[in-house]
Write a protein that holds these residues in place. Sequence first.
Motif, PDB file in Angstrom:
ATOM      1  N   LEU A   1     -20.733  -0.262 -13.896  1.00  0.00           N
ATOM      2  CA  LEU A   1     -20.573  -1.474 -14.294  1.00  0.00           C
ATOM      3  C   LEU A   1     -21.372  -1.726 -15.454  1.00  0.00           C
ATOM      4  CD1 LEU A   1     -20.130  -4.651 -13.555  1.00  0.00           C
ATOM      5  CD2 LEU A   1     -22.132  -4.880 -12.288  1.00  0.00           C
ATOM      6  N   VAL A   2     -20.488  -2.444 -16.821  1.00  0.00           N
ATOM      7  CA  VAL A   2     -20.749  -2.523 -18.152  1.00  0.00           C
ATOM      8  C   VAL A   2     -21.256  -4.093 -18.251  1.00  0.00           C
ATOM      9  CG1 VAL A   2     -20.323  -2.190 -20.532  1.00  0.00           C
ATOM     10  CG2 VAL A   2     -19.345  -1.023 -18.784  1.00  0.00           C
ATOM     11  N   THR A   3     -22.152  -4.429 -18.175  1.00  0.00           N
ATOM     12  CA  THR A   3     -22.686  -5.766 -18.707  1.00  0.00           C
ATOM     13  C   THR A   3     -23.343  -6.090 -20.017  1.00  0.00           C
ATOM     14  OG1 THR A   3     -24.941  -5.301 -17.724  1.00  0.00           O
ATOM     15  CG2 THR A   3     -23.202  -6.057 -16.186  1.00  0.00           C
ATOM     16  N   GLY A   4     -23.509  -5.232 -21.042  1.00  0.00           N
ATOM     17  CA  GLY A   4     -24.045  -5.321 -22.283  1.00  0.00           C
ATOM     18  C   GLY A   4     -23.209  -6.256 -23.145  1.00  0.00           C
ATOM     19  N   PHE A   5     -23.641  -7.077 -23.890  1.00  0.00           N
ATOM     20  CA  PHE A   5     -22.976  -7.664 -25.033  1.00  0.00           C
ATOM     21  C   PHE A   5     -24.215  -8.436 -25.680  1.00  0.00           C
ATOM     22  CE2 PHE A   5     -22.457 -11.058 -21.713  1.00  0.00           C
ATOM     23  CZ  PHE A   5     -22.883 -12.141 -22.583  1.00  0.00           C
TER      24      PHE A   5
ATOM     25  N   PRO B   1     -15.525   2.994 -16.019  1.00  0.00           N
ATOM     26  CA  PRO B   1     -16.189   1.717 -16.384  1.00  0.00           C
ATOM     27  C   PRO B   1     -15.539   0.694 -16.373  1.00  0.00           C
ATOM     28  CG  PRO B   1     -15.367   3.090 -18.346  1.00  0.00           C
ATOM     29  CD  PRO B   1     -14.849   3.741 -17.041  1.00  0.00           C
ATOM     30  N   VAL B   2     -16.280  -0.517 -15.917  1.00  0.00           N
ATOM     31  CA  VAL B   2     -15.787  -1.758 -15.714  1.00  0.00           C
ATOM     32  C   VAL B   2     -16.850  -2.711 -15.956  1.00  0.00           C
ATOM     33  CG1 VAL B   2     -15.161  -3.543 -13.794  1.00  0.00           C
ATOM     34  CG2 VAL B   2     -14.713  -0.977 -13.465  1.00  0.00           C
ATOM     35  N   GLY B   3     -16.022  -3.827 -16.895  1.00  0.00           N
ATOM     36  CA  GLY B   3     -16.933  -4.747 -17.622  1.00  0.00           C
ATOM     37  C   GLY B   3     -16.711  -5.373 -18.906  1.00  0.00           C
ATOM     38  N   PHE B   4     -17.884  -5.599 -19.416  1.00  0.00           N
ATOM     39  CA  PHE B   4     -17.821  -6.361 -20.844  1.00  0.00           C
ATOM     40  C   PHE B   4     -17.604  -5.334 -22.079  1.00  0.00           C
ATOM     41  CE2 PHE B   4     -20.795  -9.273 -18.745  1.00  0.00           C
ATOM     42  CZ  PHE B   4     -20.051  -9.984 -17.871  1.00  0.00           C
ATOM     43  N   THR B   5     -17.134  -5.547 -23.028  1.00  0.00           N
ATOM     44  CA  THR B   5     -16.907  -4.795 -24.065  1.00  0.00           C
ATOM     45  C   THR B   5     -17.873  -5.165 -25.249  1.00  0.00           C
ATOM     46  OG1 THR B   5     -15.531  -6.297 -25.688  1.00  0.00           O
ATOM     47  CG2 THR B   5     -14.508  -5.147 -23.649  1.00  0.00           C
ATOM     48  N   GLY B   6     -18.801  -6.273 -25.416  1.00  0.00           N
ATOM     49  CA  GLY B   6     -19.457  -6.439 -26.381  1.00  0.00           C
ATOM     50  C   GLY B   6     -18.874  -6.654 -27.904  1.00  0.00           C
TER      51      GLY B   6
END
Length: 328
Positions: free
Chosen positions: A211-215, A233-238
Amino acid sequence: MKTFIFLPPVSKPTGGVTVLRQLADILHQAGRETFLVARDKGGWRPAGLADAAPVIEWQDLRLTGADLWLVPEGWVNALSPGLYAGSQCLSYVQNWAYLFSSMPDGVDWHSLPVEFLAVSDPVARFIKESTCKDAPVLRPGIDRTIFHAPAAKPRGKVNVAYMPRKNKALAEQIRAIFDHRCGGCEVNWLPIEGLDAHGVAEVLRSAHIFLVTGFPEGCPLPPLEAMGCGCLPVGFTGFGGWDYMRSMRSTPRFTPWVPLREVPWSGNGMWCADGDVLDAAMSLGEAVDLFNSNDPSLDEALAAGQATADAYSLEEQRLAVLALWDSL
């Protein structure tokens, strides 16, 4: 031409500082005179590394007009020694969000004889649109001997790895929404914190989903490391993640407005707008369903993830650094 690279005062190596150290070591090991310049004596220094670039103290820095002075974004004042000496000054922008931070009053990028390096294609686009300056792209690398996939993933419940330090409140929201939507659909949550690279890789190899939560991000390494370890991976791209992130969905709910560069791999994850916790939670549920049903589209996405990680290997980084320095 000697290269001097500013080493920001940090207590432990962040991802950006690690990239600076890698850059210095690549040049040093190729026989180019390269030095890391430490701002404070109490800050972190690389230690225990074979054939590492030497570190000199700030007060011992003596630049000339024949030297190259590289400073990461966000440390505008640190450009001063190079500007006064007439050195070739480069700002290496590893996160677009800090390009205009710490700018002294009355100073702007138009008035400074400074060129840019960008850590990714989206960051180069940000620099071009905001400063009207071009920026060569110098991407980071991950160690594929550490971040590699296991022979097989664990059976049973789906394991979801995530980094609590990356927008912690949003990560908690995503978890809460996911749990309520599933109504008891259970997964194992694997928080990644306080681990070295080998520890991170071990957790990722035991996970099915990251789970990608970084930005905001310039060219985020954790999703690349997760791909290398065989995670979806699933989530934000930043924003900066669009350098390599491509949707595995035929009709994604979110698409970027900036044009994306051509890449040889296909969809490698489920990507959402930054901060869109509902889409992230829904996408996480869809990813869990793919694993629980052994959906054949998973194999293609995971293979694309391996191809993506290979394109960001340390060897690819080394070749890019040396080619860029030849042009400089």
